[in-house]
Design a protein around this motif. Structure first.
Motif, PDB file in Angstrom:
ATOM      1  N   TYR A   1       3.914  -9.133  29.965  1.00 42.37           N
ATOM      2  CA  TYR A   1       4.702  -8.109  30.656  1.00 42.37           C
ATOM      3  C   TYR A   1       3.868  -6.848  30.797  1.00 42.37           C
ATOM      4  O   TYR A   1       3.374  -6.295  29.807  1.00 42.37           O
ATOM      5  CB  TYR A   1       5.977  -7.806  29.874  1.00 42.37           C
ATOM      6  CG  TYR A   1       6.792  -6.661  30.426  1.00 42.37           C
ATOM      7  CD1 TYR A   1       7.269  -6.686  31.733  1.00 42.37           C
ATOM      8  CD2 TYR A   1       7.094  -5.550  29.635  1.00 42.37           C
ATOM      9  CE1 TYR A   1       8.022  -5.642  32.241  1.00 42.37           C
ATOM     10  CE2 TYR A   1       7.846  -4.503  30.133  1.00 42.37           C
ATOM     11  CZ  TYR A   1       8.309  -4.550  31.434  1.00 42.37           C
ATOM     12  OH  TYR A   1       9.050  -3.509  31.938  1.00 42.37           O
TER      13      TYR A   1
ATOM     14  N   ARG B   1       4.427  -3.249  32.283  1.00 44.74           N
ATOM     15  CA  ARG B   1       5.465  -2.377  32.822  1.00 44.74           C
ATOM     16  C   ARG B   1       4.970  -1.580  34.020  1.00 44.74           C
ATOM     17  O   ARG B   1       5.663  -1.458  35.032  1.00 44.74           O
ATOM     18  CB  ARG B   1       5.948  -1.412  31.731  1.00 44.74           C
ATOM     19  CG  ARG B   1       7.026  -0.434  32.187  1.00 44.74           C
ATOM     20  CD  ARG B   1       7.499   0.426  31.026  1.00 44.74           C
ATOM     21  NE  ARG B   1       6.396   1.145  30.414  1.00 44.74           N
ATOM     22  CZ  ARG B   1       5.919   2.298  30.882  1.00 44.74           C
ATOM     23  NH1 ARG B   1       6.441   2.843  31.960  1.00 44.74           N
ATOM     24  NH2 ARG B   1       4.922   2.900  30.269  1.00 44.74           N
TER      25      ARG B   1
ATOM     26  N   LYS C   1       4.861  -3.662  37.009  1.00 49.90           N
ATOM     27  CA  LYS C   1       6.116  -4.361  37.281  1.00 49.90           C
ATOM     28  C   LYS C   1       5.887  -5.868  37.392  1.00 49.90           C
ATOM     29  O   LYS C   1       6.364  -6.529  38.308  1.00 49.90           O
ATOM     30  CB  LYS C   1       6.767  -3.825  38.563  1.00 49.90           C
ATOM     31  CG  LYS C   1       7.123  -2.345  38.494  1.00 49.90           C
ATOM     32  CD  LYS C   1       7.751  -1.855  39.782  1.00 49.90           C
ATOM     33  CE  LYS C   1       8.095  -0.374  39.692  1.00 49.90           C
ATOM     34  NZ  LYS C   1       8.692   0.134  40.951  1.00 49.90           N
ATOM     35  N   HIS C   2       5.115  -6.372  36.438  1.00 53.55           N
ATOM     36  CA  HIS C   2       4.735  -7.785  36.481  1.00 53.55           C
ATOM     37  C   HIS C   2       5.136  -8.454  35.180  1.00 53.55           C
ATOM     38  O   HIS C   2       4.873  -7.934  34.100  1.00 53.55           O
ATOM     39  CB  HIS C   2       3.224  -7.914  36.691  1.00 53.55           C
ATOM     40  CG  HIS C   2       2.796  -9.286  37.098  1.00 53.55           C
ATOM     41  ND1 HIS C   2       2.770  -9.703  38.405  1.00 53.55           N
ATOM     42  CD2 HIS C   2       2.386 -10.343  36.366  1.00 53.55           C
ATOM     43  CE1 HIS C   2       2.351 -10.958  38.469  1.00 53.55           C
ATOM     44  NE2 HIS C   2       2.116 -11.366  37.243  1.00 53.55           N
TER      45      HIS C   2
END
Length: 286
Positions: A117, A119, A122-123
């Motif tokens: 993840y 942040r 946004k993946h």
């Protein structure tokens, strides 16, 4: 901070002998250059692997990387925080989670997945972990039919937007090509180390930091002028302490060396990461 020693060998056999004598040093501080690339794509894969290792070492995470390497294929260390009956259920959980636990493991039946993840980008993604049987098959010489079938698959390509997952896929594709021409376990182990370096960066949640390191490295090659120049590291660290948090990813000079300004988000630490010279990164340098 440990320094990375760039060791170059004119022949693969020389590198293998060095690896036999200094296997631990490969994991904790040295970058081995094996002159085995056959084309520009393989050279670039080696170059990106070298950058990933520099990134790890300059962040003073050699010890953590060594431990990660030792446990990478140890299924006992991959205890899942959650288990699902199907991959669809796991994907639905990942998409619905407001902040997935990066670095955790989830189970789907007998399979294990690594939660990735980022942040800032946004993946989010579930990365499958190889089983012991899959590692064994990868290390064995493939059957001729398998080689012919794989040769028909188009090589992966990087997208317009940077994702470390995509870079890992591209690097692994071309390092796998190199593996097919290597005969000793030591050579294959060296390439395995290069691949696991990218997994380590993802596991520490530093895809964004690695992206910034790449950007400053590229900008230093296009325009070697630094934003700030300092005579000593102490002066540079004093300047860095006055910058915003996280500091902007810029290039500064300490003496004759260039450094990338970075930030360890997990430990909330400002960093000065030495930028390797083009000569160190050039896999075709004599």
């Amino acid at each position: 901070m440990q320094k990375a020693n760039a060791l170059e060998f004119s022949a693969t056999n020389d590198a293998v002998e060095w690896l036999k004598r200094n296997r631990k040093e490969v994991l904790v501080g040295s970058i081995v250059i094996i002159a085995g690339a056959a084309n520009s794509e393989q050279h670039e894969a080696l170059r990106n692997s070298r950058i990933a290792l520099h990134f790890i070492l300059e962040r003073n995470e050699a010890g953590a990387f060594e431990e990660f390497f030792k446990n990478f294929n140890n299924k006992d260390s991959f205890t899942p925080v959650l288990s699902f009956s199907t991959k669809e259920e796991a994907d639905a959980w990942l998409e619905a989670h407001p902040a997935p636990p990066h670095g955790a493991f989830v189970g789907v039946g007998q399979l294990r997945y690594h939660v990735a993840y980022a942040r800032e980008l946004k993946h989010r993604k579930l990365l499958p972990l190889p089983t012991q049987e899959e590692w064994a098959r990868m290390e064995e010489e493939p059957e001729q039919e398998e080689v012919e079938e794989e040769s028909n698959h188009p090589p992966p390509k990087l997208g317009a937007e940077f994702h470390l997952f995509d870079l890992l896929n591209v690097v692994c594709f071309y390092l796998y090509e190199m593996e097919q021409r290597m005969s000793s376990p030591e050579e294959i182990e060296a390439l395995k180390t290069a691949k696991i370096a990218f997994h380590f960066v993802m596991d520490t949640g530093e895809e964004h930091g690695f992206k910034e390191y790449l950007e400053t490295l590229r900008s230093s090659m296009v325009s070697p002028a630094a934003l700030q120049s300092f005579s000593t590291r102490e002066e540079a660290e004093s300047w860095l302490a006055r910058q915003p948090e996280p500091p902007p990813p810029v290039v500064v000079a300490i003496g004759r060396d260039l450094y990338s300004v970075g930030y360890n988000r997990r430990h909330q630490m400002r960093l000065l990461l030495r930028i390797p010279t083009p000569q160190v990164l050039d896999t075709r340098a004599p």
